[in-house]
Motif scaffolding. Sequence first.
Motif, mmCIF file in Angstrom:
data_model
loop_
_atom_site.group_PDB
_atom_site.id
_atom_site.type_symbol
_atom_site.label_atom_id
_atom_site.label_comp_id
_atom_site.label_asym_id
_atom_site.label_seq_id
_atom_site.Cartn_x
_atom_site.Cartn_y
_atom_site.Cartn_z
ATOM 1 N N VAL A 128 4.316 -3.089 -4.869
ATOM 2 C CA VAL A 128 2.906 -2.766 -5.073
ATOM 3 C C VAL A 128 2.762 -1.269 -5.335
ATOM 4 O O VAL A 128 3.330 -0.442 -4.624
ATOM 5 C CB VAL A 128 2.076 -3.169 -3.833
ATOM 6 C CG1 VAL A 128 0.636 -2.667 -3.957
ATOM 7 C CG2 VAL A 128 2.106 -4.665 -3.647
ATOM 8 N N ALA A 129 1.996 -0.925 -6.371
ATOM 9 C CA ALA A 129 1.796 0.469 -6.750
ATOM 10 C C ALA A 129 0.475 0.993 -6.203
ATOM 11 O O ALA A 129 -0.482 0.238 -5.993
ATOM 12 C CB ALA A 129 1.842 0.620 -8.257
ATOM 13 N N GLY A 130 0.421 2.295 -5.980
ATOM 14 C CA GLY A 130 -0.801 2.940 -5.519
ATOM 15 C C GLY A 130 -0.659 4.445 -5.631
ATOM 16 O O GLY A 130 0.304 4.961 -6.224
ATOM 17 N N ILE A 131 -1.610 5.156 -5.051
ATOM 18 C CA ILE A 131 -1.595 6.622 -5.070
ATOM 19 C C ILE A 131 -1.699 7.120 -3.637
ATOM 20 O O ILE A 131 -2.617 6.718 -2.903
ATOM 21 C CB ILE A 131 -2.759 7.183 -5.910
ATOM 22 C CG1 ILE A 131 -2.618 6.753 -7.362
ATOM 23 C CG2 ILE A 131 -2.806 8.706 -5.806
ATOM 24 C CD1 ILE A 131 -3.799 7.137 -8.225
ATOM 25 N N VAL A 132 -0.770 7.964 -3.231
ATOM 26 C CA VAL A 132 -0.832 8.586 -1.906
ATOM 27 C C VAL A 132 -1.491 9.951 -2.039
ATOM 28 O O VAL A 132 -1.107 10.757 -2.890
ATOM 29 C CB VAL A 132 0.568 8.721 -1.279
ATOM 30 C CG1 VAL A 132 0.515 9.614 -0.041
ATOM 31 C CG2 VAL A 132 1.116 7.355 -0.902
ATOM 32 N N PRO A 158 -1.584 10.658 5.797
ATOM 33 C CA PRO A 158 -2.027 10.474 4.409
ATOM 34 C C PRO A 158 -2.350 9.011 4.123
ATOM 35 O O PRO A 158 -1.933 8.103 4.848
ATOM 36 C CB PRO A 158 -0.821 10.944 3.588
ATOM 37 C CG PRO A 158 -0.011 11.768 4.515
ATOM 38 C CD PRO A 158 -0.225 11.207 5.878
ATOM 39 N N GLN A 159 -3.075 8.771 3.029
ATOM 40 C CA GLN A 159 -3.504 7.421 2.706
ATOM 41 C C GLN A 159 -3.046 7.023 1.302
ATOM 42 O O GLN A 159 -3.022 7.826 0.393
ATOM 43 C CB GLN A 159 -5.030 7.309 2.804
ATOM 44 C CG GLN A 159 -5.781 8.337 1.972
ATOM 45 C CD GLN A 159 -7.258 8.376 2.287
ATOM 46 O OE1 GLN A 159 -7.730 7.679 3.174
ATOM 47 N NE2 GLN A 159 -8.005 9.186 1.539
ATOM 48 N N MET A 160 -2.690 5.760 1.179
ATOM 49 C CA MET A 160 -2.317 5.179 -0.103
ATOM 50 C C MET A 160 -3.495 4.338 -0.578
ATOM 51 O O MET A 160 -3.893 3.372 0.088
ATOM 52 C CB MET A 160 -1.057 4.322 0.048
ATOM 53 C CG MET A 160 -0.543 3.727 -1.250
ATOM 54 S SD MET A 160 1.032 2.835 -0.970
ATOM 55 C CE MET A 160 1.340 2.161 -2.607
ATOM 56 N N ILE A 161 -4.063 4.715 -1.709
ATOM 57 C CA ILE A 161 -5.273 4.067 -2.212
ATOM 58 C C ILE A 161 -4.969 3.272 -3.481
ATOM 59 O O ILE A 161 -3.841 3.265 -3.968
ATOM 60 C CB ILE A 161 -6.383 5.106 -2.469
ATOM 61 C CG1 ILE A 161 -5.927 6.122 -3.539
ATOM 62 C CG2 ILE A 161 -6.737 5.841 -1.176
ATOM 63 C CD1 ILE A 161 -7.021 7.085 -3.962
ATOM 64 N N ASN A 162 -6.022 2.619 -4.009
ATOM 65 C CA ASN A 162 -5.932 1.804 -5.233
ATOM 66 C C ASN A 162 -4.968 0.630 -5.063
ATOM 67 O O ASN A 162 -4.251 0.256 -6.002
ATOM 68 C CB ASN A 162 -5.525 2.649 -6.445
ATOM 69 C CG ASN A 162 -6.607 3.651 -6.846
ATOM 70 O OD1 ASN A 162 -7.724 3.588 -6.355
ATOM 71 N ND2 ASN A 162 -6.263 4.570 -7.728
ATOM 72 N N ILE A 163 -4.955 0.052 -3.877
ATOM 73 C CA ILE A 163 -4.110 -1.114 -3.623
ATOM 74 C C ILE A 163 -4.973 -2.374 -3.762
ATOM 75 O O ILE A 163 -5.997 -2.500 -3.072
ATOM 76 C CB ILE A 163 -3.506 -1.056 -2.201
ATOM 77 C CG1 ILE A 163 -2.732 0.252 -1.991
ATOM 78 C CG2 ILE A 163 -2.602 -2.244 -1.951
ATOM 79 C CD1 ILE A 163 -2.283 0.472 -0.561
ATOM 80 N N PRO A 164 -4.608 -3.311 -4.638
ATOM 81 C CA PRO A 164 -5.381 -4.548 -4.748
ATOM 82 C C PRO A 164 -5.458 -5.270 -3.409
ATOM 83 O O PRO A 164 -4.508 -5.276 -2.622
ATOM 84 C CB PRO A 164 -4.593 -5.368 -5.779
ATOM 85 C CG PRO A 164 -3.805 -4.359 -6.536
ATOM 86 C CD PRO A 164 -3.483 -3.272 -5.567
ATOM 87 N N ARG A 165 -6.608 -5.899 -3.160
ATOM 88 C CA ARG A 165 -6.818 -6.535 -1.858
ATOM 89 C C ARG A 165 -5.867 -7.708 -1.647
ATOM 90 O O ARG A 165 -5.522 -8.038 -0.510
ATOM 91 C CB ARG A 165 -8.273 -6.995 -1.737
ATOM 92 C CG ARG A 165 -8.607 -7.504 -0.341
ATOM 93 C CD ARG A 165 -10.061 -7.746 -0.164
ATOM 94 N NE ARG A 165 -10.361 -8.212 1.186
ATOM 95 C CZ ARG A 165 -11.566 -8.508 1.647
ATOM 96 N NH1 ARG A 165 -12.611 -8.374 0.838
ATOM 97 N NH2 ARG A 165 -11.730 -8.924 2.883
ATOM 98 N N ASN A 166 -5.466 -8.354 -2.714
ATOM 99 C CA ASN A 166 -4.585 -9.519 -2.581
ATOM 100 C C ASN A 166 -3.098 -9.136 -2.590
ATOM 101 O O ASN A 166 -2.229 -9.995 -2.729
ATOM 102 C CB ASN A 166 -4.859 -10.524 -3.697
ATOM 103 C CG ASN A 166 -4.608 -9.932 -5.083
ATOM 104 O OD1 ASN A 166 -4.381 -8.727 -5.209
ATOM 105 N ND2 ASN A 166 -4.661 -10.768 -6.109
ATOM 106 N N SER A 167 -2.806 -7.841 -2.449
ATOM 107 C CA SER A 167 -1.413 -7.407 -2.445
ATOM 108 C C SER A 167 -0.737 -7.817 -1.149
ATOM 109 O O SER A 167 -1.397 -8.130 -0.150
ATOM 110 C CB SER A 167 -1.330 -5.885 -2.615
ATOM 111 O OG SER A 167 -1.845 -5.239 -1.463
ATOM 112 N N ASP A 168 0.588 -7.797 -1.167
ATOM 113 C CA ASP A 168 1.339 -8.211 0.025
ATOM 114 C C ASP A 168 1.888 -7.028 0.815
ATOM 115 O O ASP A 168 2.877 -7.154 1.525
ATOM 116 C CB ASP A 168 2.491 -9.134 -0.386
ATOM 117 C CG ASP A 168 3.498 -8.428 -1.279
ATOM 118 O OD1 ASP A 168 3.168 -7.330 -1.783
ATOM 119 O OD2 ASP A 168 4.601 -8.961 -1.476
ATOM 120 N N ILE A 169 1.241 -5.853 0.706
ATOM 121 C CA ILE A 169 1.688 -4.694 1.474
ATOM 122 C C ILE A 169 1.471 -4.953 2.961
ATOM 123 O O ILE A 169 0.451 -5.510 3.367
ATOM 124 C CB ILE A 169 0.937 -3.420 1.017
ATOM 125 C CG1 ILE A 169 1.543 -2.176 1.689
ATOM 126 C CG2 ILE A 169 -0.564 -3.515 1.280
ATOM 127 C CD1 ILE A 169 1.030 -0.873 1.105
#
Length: 311
Positions: free
Chosen positions: A196-200, A210-221
């Motif tokens: 899963v990709a995102g932005i920290v 720190p926070q990782m944003i732009n993660i789709p809600r249905n992701s499996d993180i």
Amino acid sequence: MSRIRQDSDSRKTTWVFVAVVVSLFLVIFLAARGQLNPILTNSTVITALAPFQRAISWAGDKINGATTTVWEIATVYYQNKELKEEVFALRQQNLQAAEYVAENIRLQEMLNYKHAAVQFDLMPAKVIGRESSTWTSVISINRGSSDGIKPNMPVVTEKGLVGVITDVSPVASRVQLLLDSRFSVGTLVQRPESRVAGIVQGNPSDAMLPQMINIPRNSDIIVGDTIVTSGFGGVFPKGLMVGSVATVKNDSGGLLEIAYINTAVDFQKLEDVMIITASREAPPQPLTPPKQTPGTETDKDGNLIGGDGKK
């Protein structure tokens, strides 16, 4: 009248002085000839002089004891002073030795990372400045343009990503930390089945998380996932360790998720860093041939070994 009295007193004093001097010479003369010994050994004289002798002996003993005590006190004082100085020096040596050990461990870890990360050209640097107002945002290091350092060069330790070079002078540079709320880097989950990709980016509410944003809600993180740089954007190479997921929450809009990250680098203990001055594609991992079933082994050309195909 007073003049006559003064002259009379002066003459008396002179005669007394003369008499004392003559008596003194007489005593010395008789003592030299041995004629004074009978007088000094007379019992009456001995009895008369005994109190004075005891007083003189007592005074001598007291003076001798006092002198000895003063000498002993002075000796103990200087010995104590020397011991204190020696203890202080030994403590300083122990502190210095412990510091050398700690530095040696850090440098050895950096050297091991440099040998392992062959895809990077790394330059070591020391942290030389950290302002209280920007403690979680910016550090200063002892490398600058005279060392070939330029803006936008990533800064790391053997643990992971630290930040990026922002300002450069001939002998020093400023590094924007991963904790800074203005900092951002493309990342992804290292787990093969996720990716899963995102932005920290820095967290204004909690600088150390720190926070990782732009993660789709249905992701499996999930909590515990390892987060690494994605390589998107061209500033940070792919695969740098960022940290691990501490918690996952829905954002305010409800369409995305936010993952809070425990950083791989301990920013409270940051002393030595490395600057990535050049980056190349990491060499592929060597292929490991699968284990062959007994009786069906093949050679490197694919020819069957054993059975009908035995060579």
